[in-house]
Design a protein around this motif. Structure first.
Motif, PDB file in Angstrom:
ATOM      1  N   ASN A 212       1.005   4.266  -2.836  1.00 46.05           N
ATOM      2  CA  ASN A 212       0.863   5.676  -2.470  1.00 46.05           C
ATOM      3  C   ASN A 212       2.062   6.529  -2.852  1.00 46.05           C
ATOM      4  O   ASN A 212       2.154   7.689  -2.441  1.00 46.05           O
TER       5      ASN A 212
ATOM      6  N   ASP B  88     -12.837   1.751  -7.133  1.00 42.65           N
ATOM      7  CA  ASP B  88     -12.369   3.143  -7.085  1.00 42.65           C
ATOM      8  C   ASP B  88     -12.922   3.956  -8.260  1.00 42.65           C
ATOM      9  O   ASP B  88     -12.619   3.676  -9.409  1.00 42.65           O
TER      10      ASP B  88
ATOM     11  N   TYR C 212      -4.505   5.165  -1.143  1.00 49.38           N
ATOM     12  CA  TYR C 212      -5.234   4.005  -0.630  1.00 49.38           C
ATOM     13  C   TYR C 212      -4.817   3.762   0.824  1.00 49.38           C
ATOM     14  O   TYR C 212      -3.750   4.184   1.261  1.00 49.38           O
TER      15      TYR C 212
ATOM     16  N   LEU D 256      -9.261  -2.796   2.183  1.00 51.99           N
ATOM     17  CA  LEU D 256      -8.597  -1.781   1.377  1.00 51.99           C
ATOM     18  C   LEU D 256      -9.609  -0.725   0.951  1.00 51.99           C
ATOM     19  O   LEU D 256     -10.726  -1.044   0.542  1.00 51.99           O
ATOM     20  N   ARG D 257      -9.238   0.541   1.041  1.00 53.85           N
ATOM     21  CA  ARG D 257     -10.125   1.643   0.690  1.00 53.85           C
ATOM     22  C   ARG D 257      -9.396   2.638  -0.205  1.00 53.85           C
ATOM     23  O   ARG D 257      -8.195   2.864  -0.062  1.00 53.85           O
ATOM     24  N   ALA D 258     -10.157   3.248  -1.107  1.00 52.46           N
ATOM     25  CA  ALA D 258      -9.687   4.402  -1.864  1.00 52.46           C
ATOM     26  C   ALA D 258     -10.122   5.646  -1.108  1.00 52.46           C
ATOM     27  O   ALA D 258     -11.307   5.830  -0.838  1.00 52.46           O
ATOM     28  N   CYS D 259      -9.175   6.475  -0.708  1.00 47.07           N
ATOM     29  CA  CYS D 259      -9.518   7.662   0.077  1.00 47.07           C
ATOM     30  C   CYS D 259     -10.380   8.608  -0.754  1.00 47.07           C
ATOM     31  O   CYS D 259     -10.047   8.936  -1.890  1.00 47.07           O
TER      32      CYS D 259
ATOM     33  N   VAL E  87       0.838  -1.202   0.000  1.00 44.81           N
ATOM     34  CA  VAL E  87       0.000   0.000   0.000  1.00 44.81           C
ATOM     35  C   VAL E  87       0.873   1.253   0.000  1.00 44.81           C
ATOM     36  O   VAL E  87       0.586   2.228  -0.693  1.00 44.81           O
TER      37      VAL E  87
ATOM     38  N   CYS F 190      -7.562   8.466   4.425  1.00 40.93           N
ATOM     39  CA  CYS F 190      -6.194   7.965   4.573  1.00 40.93           C
ATOM     40  C   CYS F 190      -5.471   8.635   5.730  1.00 40.93           C
ATOM     41  O   CYS F 190      -4.598   8.034   6.354  1.00 40.93           O
TER      42      CYS F 190
ATOM     43  N   ARG G  28      -1.831  -0.575  -8.128  1.00 40.68           N
ATOM     44  CA  ARG G  28      -2.894   0.436  -8.134  1.00 40.68           C
ATOM     45  C   ARG G  28      -4.076  -0.029  -8.990  1.00 40.68           C
ATOM     46  O   ARG G  28      -5.229   0.271  -8.680  1.00 40.68           O
TER      47      ARG G  28
ATOM     48  N   THR H 101     -11.515  -2.048  -4.712  1.00 37.01           N
ATOM     49  CA  THR H 101     -12.274  -1.019  -3.997  1.00 37.01           C
ATOM     50  C   THR H 101     -13.392  -0.396  -4.831  1.00 37.01           C
ATOM     51  O   THR H 101     -14.167   0.404  -4.306  1.00 37.01           O
TER      52      THR H 101
ATOM     53  N   ALA I 105      -5.864  -2.490  -6.782  1.00 38.21           N
ATOM     54  CA  ALA I 105      -6.553  -1.765  -5.710  1.00 38.21           C
ATOM     55  C   ALA I 105      -7.827  -1.110  -6.231  1.00 38.21           C
ATOM     56  O   ALA I 105      -8.863  -1.108  -5.550  1.00 38.21           O
TER      57      ALA I 105
END
Length: 206
Positions: free
Chosen positions: A18, A88, A173, A162-165, A14, A184, A79, A86, A82
């Motif tokens: 980022n 996203d 993330y 896992l999250r996408a801000c 992660v 985040c 990414r 998520t 991710a």
């Protein structure tokens, strides 16, 4: 040189995701040159239990260039995974790797690039510890180790955390480690609350 990437104390895959980050001036890449890659690796070195700072500083220019390309390829693949995990919706966070299967292939290839094994380290008077050993050079070992962590992350239930801000303009993330965590970082939370407050209280045009 200090890394420009925000370090949130997340798992290494992660943190690597980022290294693409954003501010008021737009989206930035914290791995855009070999010196920046070294700065990021020095910052996350405590999580690389089989690579020392001396190993990193001793990398010849050719190996460092190759490490930069490998890390960026892995980062872009992660990414993409991710975004899939998520859902996203952030267009500004879109990965340079657009195809899901290409991303999976890139991660698997990186993870399998070197054999790794666990070794017991026990010196007189000290506690026993477990360390990871590899058969390859530091540059390849770094990428392979992060990729293997990513395989575990996405292949197990942790991917569900896992999250996408969704902070304004953010492209980062994070792993949701508390039921009330929504962003985040505290800074993103403050910006999101400020934006909500502004939308609620702004006057309609006359």
């Amino acid at each position: 040189m200090r890394t420009r990437a925000p370090l949130l104390g997340e798992p290494l895959p992660v943190e690597l995701m980022n290294t693409v980050w954003a501010d008021r001036d737009g989206v930035h890449d914290a791995l855009d040159e070999p010196a920046a890659v070294l700065a990021w690796l020095r910052a996350v070195a405590p999580g690389l239990d089989h690579v020392s700072l001396a190993d990193l500083d001793a990398l010849p220019p050719g190996d460092l260039d190759q490490l930069t390309r490998r890390l960026v390829r892995l980062r872009d693949a992660l990414r993409r995974l991710a975004a899939e995990a998520t859902g996203d919706p952030r267009s500004s966070a879109a990965s340079a790797t657009s195809d899901l299967q290409a991303a999976v292939t890139a991660v698997n290839e990186a993870a399998g690039a070197l054999p790794r094994w666990s070794a017991l380290v026990w010196t007189p008077g000290g506690p026993p510890t477990l360390q990871t050993r590899t058969s390859g050079q530091a540059a390849a070992a770094i990428v392979s180790a992060i990729a293997e962590e990513a395989v575990v992350l996405f292949g197990q239930d942790d991917r569900l955390r896992l999250r996408a801000c969704q902070g304004p303009g953010c492209v980062l993330y994070f792993l949701k480690n508390h039921p009330r965590r929504e962003w985040c970082s505290a800074a993103c939370g403050n910006r999101a609350r400020g934006a909500r407050h502004y939308r609620r209280h702004r006057r309609p045009p006359a």
